[in-house]
Motif scaffolding. Structure first.
Motif, short mmCIF file in Angstrom:
data_model
loop_
_atom_site.label_atom_id
_atom_site.label_comp_id
_atom_site.label_asym_id
_atom_site.label_seq_id
_atom_site.Cartn_x
_atom_site.Cartn_y
_atom_site.Cartn_z
N ARG B 62 -14.43 -1.73 6.80
CA ARG B 62 -13.28 -2.34 6.06
C ARG B 62 -13.06 -1.70 4.48
NH1 ARG B 62 -11.47 -8.61 5.31
NH2 ARG B 62 -9.37 -8.36 4.36
N ASN B 65 -7.95 -1.45 -1.03
CA ASN B 65 -7.13 -0.31 -2.04
C ASN B 65 -6.24 -1.32 -3.05
OD1 ASN B 65 -6.05 -0.02 0.92
ND2 ASN B 65 -4.42 0.04 -0.51
N LYS B 74 -15.34 0.09 -0.20
CA LYS B 74 -15.50 0.29 1.28
C LYS B 74 -16.76 -0.25 1.77
CE LYS B 74 -14.85 3.59 4.95
NZ LYS B 74 -14.50 4.74 5.75
N GLU B 240 -7.17 2.53 16.34
CA GLU B 240 -7.35 2.72 14.67
C GLU B 240 -5.89 2.67 14.51
OE1 GLU B 240 -9.47 5.80 13.31
OE2 GLU B 240 -10.38 4.43 11.87
N PRO B 244 -3.26 -1.43 11.26
CA PRO B 244 -2.33 -2.31 10.51
C PRO B 244 -1.29 -3.25 10.85
CG PRO B 244 -2.04 0.26 10.29
CD PRO B 244 -3.00 -0.09 11.57
N SER B 263 -1.81 -5.32 5.18
CA SER B 263 -2.02 -3.87 5.70
C SER B 263 -1.88 -2.80 4.36
CB SER B 263 -1.37 -3.49 6.95
OG SER B 263 0.14 -3.35 6.55
N LYS B 264 -1.35 -3.30 3.46
CA LYS B 264 -1.11 -2.37 2.47
C LYS B 264 -2.49 -2.38 1.33
CE LYS B 264 3.39 -0.86 2.38
NZ LYS B 264 3.36 -0.46 4.12
N THR B 266 -5.74 -3.61 2.65
CA THR B 266 -6.91 -3.26 3.01
C THR B 266 -6.69 -2.65 4.33
OG1 THR B 266 -9.09 -4.64 4.00
CG2 THR B 266 -6.53 -5.83 4.41
N LYS B 267 -7.73 -2.03 4.87
CA LYS B 267 -7.69 -0.99 5.96
C LYS B 267 -8.87 -1.54 7.02
CE LYS B 267 -5.01 2.83 4.87
NZ LYS B 267 -4.68 2.43 3.53
N GLU B 269 -11.14 0.66 9.74
CA GLU B 269 -11.43 1.92 10.38
C GLU B 269 -12.61 2.06 11.21
OE1 GLU B 269 -10.74 5.19 6.78
OE2 GLU B 269 -11.27 3.06 6.20
#
Lengths: 221, 811
Positions: B62, B65, B74, B240, B244, B263-264, B266-267, B269
């Protein structure tokens, strides 16, 4: 056996052409024993090297055993050379790192002869030359005469038709020289090996059946 | 035939002992380096490949940003609800399993009390995903019941000795008991994670431990390693791509405005399991990972050292070719073709390579333990005998032999017999310039290595001596275990009566660690509070933290025990003031500020200090003072000791610790030790670099020695004539050394830009770094020149002092 026609060899030295051999025409029959004489720089060794295929003339043609040496393929020429020509040098030129036995064996290695056969051939020649007891010695452990004996044995091991010798007794005393010459004579007469030797010595030259005199690159008639 | 080649090769080897030694030594050292580095590379690239489902396992990470998209943090871990939701929302995911590290945890069995660092809560289906060798207990049930635990054999022996461990009870953090339900073999060294104690995940459902509701809703606690299993060759990118939407569907925070699109911010992956060790560089990993770049760098170094050794061989063989010209001539007259001669010389170099390889395997086996210690790795000598390693190993001598022997072989086999036998032979100009190029290459490489080593050393020293903005000397740090604020207060007051204890500060994290927590902030702008777009790191401190570390205030005051409203006030650092765009530290004091759910005022600004390592830029940070009942915000205790009697002070602290915290082991460390450990990997790198640079230079010098000895032999007559004409020793040494010195200078000119590029790239890892100074380059060049000069002089002086009559008579 050997036909040389219009052989010329020169170097270019600036604008001058320096001739080493000029218009050599020579026919040698099988079984001949020829002594080549002449002063230093007369082209004796060069002629010998050309006959021995170690050197090439600038011009002219050379037939060896009915084959044109300069038109056949490299590989064929190499075979022709390997099977028919043996060389003996003034400075013996043995490989220091190899024993007498191994030195003599070397040409056979390059003819892909099987081990058993090789052993028989080397044993035979060691016996003939009376050097069996020296077979495991290295060249530095031998006298000059013995080294040259090994050199000749090596040249003859592959049973060549032609033996070329460049001042073979040049580094030896007269007694050793005589022995070598007697050996040459014997080889020539008994085995029928054609011999061409370059020499400075009238005495040694006399062992040959025929003498060729070279002066400034020409054969003196 | 081959037999004859080898016989000849062996006799040549024995005849020229000096040159043979140089060749053999160089190749052996080169191969030793290669072997060891290959072991390292095999180890590094083998991480986690031993799992039978390795290529079907992925890890979810995770990142967070800023609204502008810049990633601020990250993590290799995610929040607890994600695991079950992933399984639920993506039917192609076959299994999801989680591991929650618990940090240092006191574990007790009867009178045995240890602090365990490899303690994890593990999902019951862990063994369906990972290959773990369960020796006792049923793998499909052992982690099902709450309050059960599985131990590694090592741990079981530590607590129970020879006793049967199954069904014994151990005490966790003096909180609850766990029943041993299984024993497993420790994870192999090439695993990215090494749990030694695995507590059943279902234990977390107990509300006294963590709570089921928390597991389902806490999106803020991102400390769960979450792995999932998919079918063979499954395109995980598809999953993946849907993340979002997945985040927007599920993530929520109590009190967050409904307009926020998470979703803007935190991501999620996906990482392949087998990529974790070499490619994952998140801010939070189970263990310190490796780095693919390091693997590349060391592979290159291994090849380079081997290349230098091969170059020696090429150089010396071509230089010595005149000596063998006669032999080559005779062989040609005896009927040898070019191919046969090439084969002979190649068999010589292959033979040498084989001898070198045999020696190298033996030496590598001998020094492996020492290297393991120095590089902090666990490479097994047994791996040398693994077929995966042994097979290529058998091929290496052929490759090395051919690489180093081909040029000399081709070169020598083209000699003309008439010339060599007449003694007219001289090695031509082409081979000389080729040899020069080889010497330039060797010294170029050596110079690059010298420069790199020097810069790595400089950066290390810079980091160790950097002004950090706080004092790290004589600060003992301990984990904070006190259950209530008042318990700690009495402990503190008790210890502060001693003159050698100056202060005891509590904090959520300690310097040398990372700053990974943050909350939303709003700062005074005009008349109102405006939400801050920059991430401000969070640190909980008490009023003694700042004095314990001697951190200076730029303006305002520290938290005070006397001011009860300070729990709603804030201390900032200068970086925060700058990030907020406030004019100065003085002007910041007194402004309104809110952080998380606390609103208050800025009471002081501390001068910037390096909380994190010098790799990171000083982050803007906010310090706040938790309310007495929130003392569980603290994780660490820093005790500043004064005076010389540290041992006595520690004994006193330990004694008090045992009185107040009986169930908990007393484990402390000194902050300056922690600080040095921060740069352990750089320290190891620098010592390895020094080692390899040393070896490379040694081999290059040996080559130069051989080459110059040969050059001198060839010029022995010239030297004799010059001496007879009146030349002194000095001028002759200069004459002989000059050629080589010029080569070294050319090498330096080529090496400088290469080295500059390399170290510049390495330095970008550090936010705070030394400038690359030109004198290091000059010094490296001069050093290489001096080494070369010294090498050549050894022989040159001898040659210059020899009696000229002797050398002239030999002709």
């Amino acid at each position: 056996m050997i036909q040389l026609e219009k052989i010329y060899k020169w170097h270019n030295n600036g604008n001058n052409r320096v001739f080493i051999l000029k218009d050599i025409n020579l026919t040698i029959e099988e079984g001949a024993f020829i002594s080549v004489m002449g002063p230093s720089g007369s082209g004796k060794s060069t002629l010998l090297n050309i006959i021995g295929m170690l050197d090439e003339p600038s011009e002219g043609s050379y037939r060896f055993l009915e084959q044109d040496v300069y038109t056949i393929k490299e590989k064929q020429r190499s075979e022709l050379y390997k099977q028919n020509i043996g060389f003996v040098f003034q400075a013996y030129h043995l490989i220091d790192e190899l024993t007498v036995y191994e030195n003599i064996e070397t040409p056979l290695l390059y003819q892909n002869i099987k081990t058993a056969e090789r052993q028989a051939m080397v044993a035979d020649i060691l016996d003939r030359f009376n050097i069996v007891g020296k077979k495991d010695l290295f060249p530095v452990q031998l006298s000059g005469g013995q080294q040259q004996l090994v050199g000749i044995a090596r040249a003859l091991i592959a049973k060549p038709k032609l033996l070329l010798a460049d001042e073979p007794t040049g580094n030896l005393n007269s007694k050793q020289g005589e022995e070598i010459m007697e050996l040459f004579k014997k080889i020539n007469e008994e085995d029928g090996v054609t011999i061409i030797q370059v020499t400075h010595s009238e005495k040694n030259a006399a062992y040959g059946k025929q003498i060729i005199n070279l002066l400034d690159g020409r054969i003196e008639k | 035939m081959i037999q004859n080649y080898f016989k000849m090769a062996w006799r040549n080897l024995m005849k020229h002992k000096f040159i043979s030694f140089i060749n053999l030594f160089g190749l052996t050292m080169g191969l030793v380096c290669c072997l060891l580095i290959s072991l390292y590379i095999i180890h590094e690239t083998s991480y986690d490949t031993y799992h039978s489902k390795a290529n079907r396992i992925y890890r979810v990470t995770r990142s967070f940003n800023n609204p502008d998209g810049a990633v601020t943090l990250k993590l290799g871990t995610v929040a607890p609800p994600f695991g079950p939701l992933l399984k639920n929302d993506f039917p192609d995911i076959q299994k999801v399993t989680r591991l929650l590290p618990n940090g240092k945890t006191p574990v007790k069995y009867e009178d045995k009390l240890f602090s365990e660092s490899q303690l994890f809560f593990a999902d019951e289906n862990l063994f369906d995903v990972f290959d773990v060798n369960v020796v006792k207990g049923n793998p499909s049930k052992a982690l099902t019941d709450p309050f059960t635990v599985m131990l590694s054999e090592k741990i079981a022996e530590k607590y129970f000795g020879k006793e049967e461990p199954m069904n014994k009870m151990i005490r966790f953090n003096n909180q609850f008991n766990l029943k041993v339900s299984g024993i497993f073999k420790s994870f192999p060294s090439n695993s990215h994670i090494h749990p030694e104690i695995m507590v059943s995940f279902n234990t977390l459902k107990d509300s006294a431990v963590y709570g089921e509701r928390q597991l389902q809703t806490n999106y803020g606690n991102n400390s769960f390693f979450t792995y999932f299993l998919v079918p063979e060759n499954y395109p995980v990118k598809n999953i993946e791509a849907q993340f979002p939407a997945f985040i927007d569907k599920h993530v929520f925070f109590p009190g967050a405005p409904s307009t926020i699109q998470f979703s803007k911010l935190t991501k999620l992956e996906i990482q392949k399991l087998t990529d974790i060790h070499l490619y994952s560089h998140t801010d939070y990993e189970a263990e310190e990972n490796g780095d693919i770049n390091r693997v590349y760098v060391f592979s290159i170094i291994a090849l380079i050292i081997l290349l230098i050794a091969c170059i020696n061989y090429m150089n010396l063989s071509t230089a010595r070719s005149t000596l063998r010209a006669k032999e080559i001539g005779i062989r040609k007259v005896s009927g040898a073709g070019k191919g046969e001669l090439v084969a002979q010389f190649l068999s010589e170099s292959v033979l040498i390579a084989w001898i070198a390889m045999t020696l190298a395997i033996f030496i590598a086996w001998l020094i492996l333990p020492a290297l393991n210690k120095m590089a902090g790795v666990e490479l097994a000598a047994a791996m040398l005998l693994n077929w995966r390693f042994l097979l290529p190993l058998l091929l290496v001598p052929f490759i090395v032999g051919i690489v180093s022997g081909l040029y000399p072989a081709l070169f020598m086999s083209s000699f003309q017999p008439v010339k060599t036998l007449k003694g007219l032979f001289k090695a031509g100009g082409r081979s000389i310039s080729f040899r020069k190029a080889l010497v330039v290459t060797q010294f170029g490489i050596s110079i690059v290595l010298i420069i790199t080593t020097a810069i790595v050393f400089q950066q290390l020293r810079f980091m160790q001596q950097a002004k950090l903005g706080y004092s790290k000397e004589q600060v003992a740090v301990l984990p904070y275990y006190f259950t209530s604020n008042s318990q700690f207060e009495t402990f503190r007051n008790d210890l502060l009566t001693k003159s050698y204890i100056r202060s005891m500060g509590r904090s959520s994290r300690i310097p040398t660690g990372r700053l990974l927590d943050s909350q939303n902030a709003s700062a005074e702008s005009g008349d109102s509070l405006q939400s801050v777009n920059v991430e401000l790191k969070y640190l909980a401190v008490d009023h003694d933290f700042i004095p314990s570390y001697n951190i200076s205030l730029a303006a305002g005051r520290n938290f005070s025990t006397g001011v009860s409203t300070d729990t709603a006030n804030f201390l900032l650092n200068e970086a925060t003031v700058k990030a907020l765009g406030w004019p100065s530290a003085e002007k910041a004091v007194g402004r309104n500020f809110s952080y998380g759910n606390i609103s208050g005022k800025v009471i002081g600004v501390v001068k910037d200090f390096h909380f994190e390592s010098l790799r990171q830029k000083i982050a803007p940070m906010v310090m706040s003072l938790p309310k007495p009942e929130q003392a569980n915000f603290f994780n660490a205790l820093s005790i500043k000791i004064v005076g010389t009697n540290t041992t006595e002070a520690l004994a006193e602290i330990e004694q008090k610790w045992k009185t107040y915290l009986p169930g908990i082991p007393f484990e402390f460390s000194f902050l300056d030790d922690n600080y040095n450990k921060l740069y352990l990997s750089e320290q190891r790198q620098s010592s390895l670099f020094t080692l390899f640079a040393g070896i490379a230079i040694l081999i290059a010098c040996l080559g130069l020695l051989g080459l110059s000895s040969f050059a001198i032999t060839q010029r022995i007559k010239e030297i004799g004539v010059r001496k007879v004409l009146g030349a002194g020793t000095g001028s002759i040494v200069l004459l002989l050394s000059k050629d080589f010195l010029i080569l070294v200078l050319v090498a330096a000119l080529i090496a400088f830009p290469v080295a500059w590029y390399g170290v510049n790239r390495w330095l970008t890892d550090f936010a705070y770094r030394i400038p690359i100074s030109w004198w290091i380059f000059a010094a490296a060049g001069i050093m290489a020149a001096l080494i070369a000069l010294l090498t050549v002089s050894v022989l040159a002086i001898r040659a210059a002092n020899a009696n000229p009559v002797k050398s002239l008579r030999t002709e």
